[in-house]
Write an enzyme that holds these catalytic residues in place. Structure first.
Site, short mmCIF file in Angstrom:
data_model
loop_
_atom_site.label_atom_id
_atom_site.label_comp_id
_atom_site.label_asym_id
_atom_site.label_seq_id
_atom_site.Cartn_x
_atom_site.Cartn_y
_atom_site.Cartn_z
N CYS A 206 48.75 31.90 102.62
CA CYS A 206 48.39 32.93 104.24
C CYS A 206 47.94 31.53 105.27
O CYS A 206 46.74 32.31 105.94
CB CYS A 206 47.01 33.68 104.20
SG CYS A 206 47.30 35.86 103.60
N CYS A 229 38.87 36.95 108.12
CA CYS A 229 39.31 37.50 106.77
C CYS A 229 38.39 38.88 106.17
O CYS A 229 38.36 39.80 105.93
CB CYS A 229 38.96 36.93 105.58
SG CYS A 229 37.24 36.52 104.79
#
Length: 234
Positions: A206, A229
């Site tokens: 990511c 996150c």
């Protein structure tokens, strides 16, 4: 002791006139206040190198937790070993998720980081940090106000509703240039990915490099609305 439950808008102040812009004073206060009931959640980004160096001066046996998602860059794992050698007395814990990647794939499908990145972060980062903080009164984070819009109001001492804890953020006033100046001055190890366009380094799946002039968080979950996150949401 200042805790999540006893929180009041406090008038604790720290001098910002020294080289560390208040960070060393904040850490000294935090370890005096919480003793062994505080942990530094370190992602081993460049801000982390600064904080590890400062923490080692204040409490050489401090607890440091790294959320090992099992999908970090190899360079990150190699950096952790270098940090262990540089600061051998720090208690570095590599916290694992309850689910292996294979178990996660069986339950939620392959490449969950693509199909549902929020769930992937919850399984591999948020829940492990919840477990790590369960017996702690406070935790330390390397957030800086300059990093993003979502972080620009961060204070030194924060009531963290996400984890019902006290979150201590010593580096809020530091700029990107000041972080690097400190790293070079003290010859600190750092992730070589920073040298090839990765200002913010998370999981390999990511994280992409950022073009010149881009925001430091642009490479995280590129192409998605997601920019955090979930560890730092309130």
């Amino acid at each position: 002791m200042l805790t999540y439950e006893t929180w009041e808008e406090n008038d604790i102040s720290f001098s910002e006139e020294d080289e560390t812009k208040g960070a060393l004073s904040v850490l000294s206060w935090a370890y005096k206040e919480y003793e062994n009931e505080i942990v530094y959640a370190c992602s081993f980004g460049v801000e982390g190198m600064v904080l590890l160096h400062l923490i080692n001066q204040v409490n050489p046996s401090a607890k440091v937790v790294f959320l090992d998602t099992n999908v970090h860059f190899q360079e990150t794992y190699e950096l952790i070993q270098k940090v262990r050698e540089r600061f051998p007395s720090l208690n570095i814990i590599e916290k694992q998720p309850k689910l292996t990647l294979d178990e996660q794939a069986k339950l939620h499908g392959n490449k969950l980081w693509e199909s549902n990145p929020n769930l992937c972060c919850k399984i591999r980062k948020i829940l492990p940090l919840e477990e790590s903080l369960a017996n702690e009164k406070a935790w330390i984070s390397g957030l800086r106000r300059e990093q993003s819009e979502t972080r620009k109001h961060t204070k030194f001492i924060n009531q963290d509703h996400r984890f019902q804890s006290i979150k201590v953020c010593p580096l809020i006033h530091w700029t990107w240039k000041e972080v690097w100046r400190y790293v070079y001055k003290h010859s600190l190890p750092y992730n070589p990915l920073h040298d090839i366009g990765y200002p913010s380094i998370g999981c390999e799946k990511c994280t992409l490099p950022v073009g010149e002039g881009g925001d430091s968080r642009d490479g995280r979950w590129a192409g998605k609305v997601k920019t955090e996150c979930g560890l730092h949401y309130q």
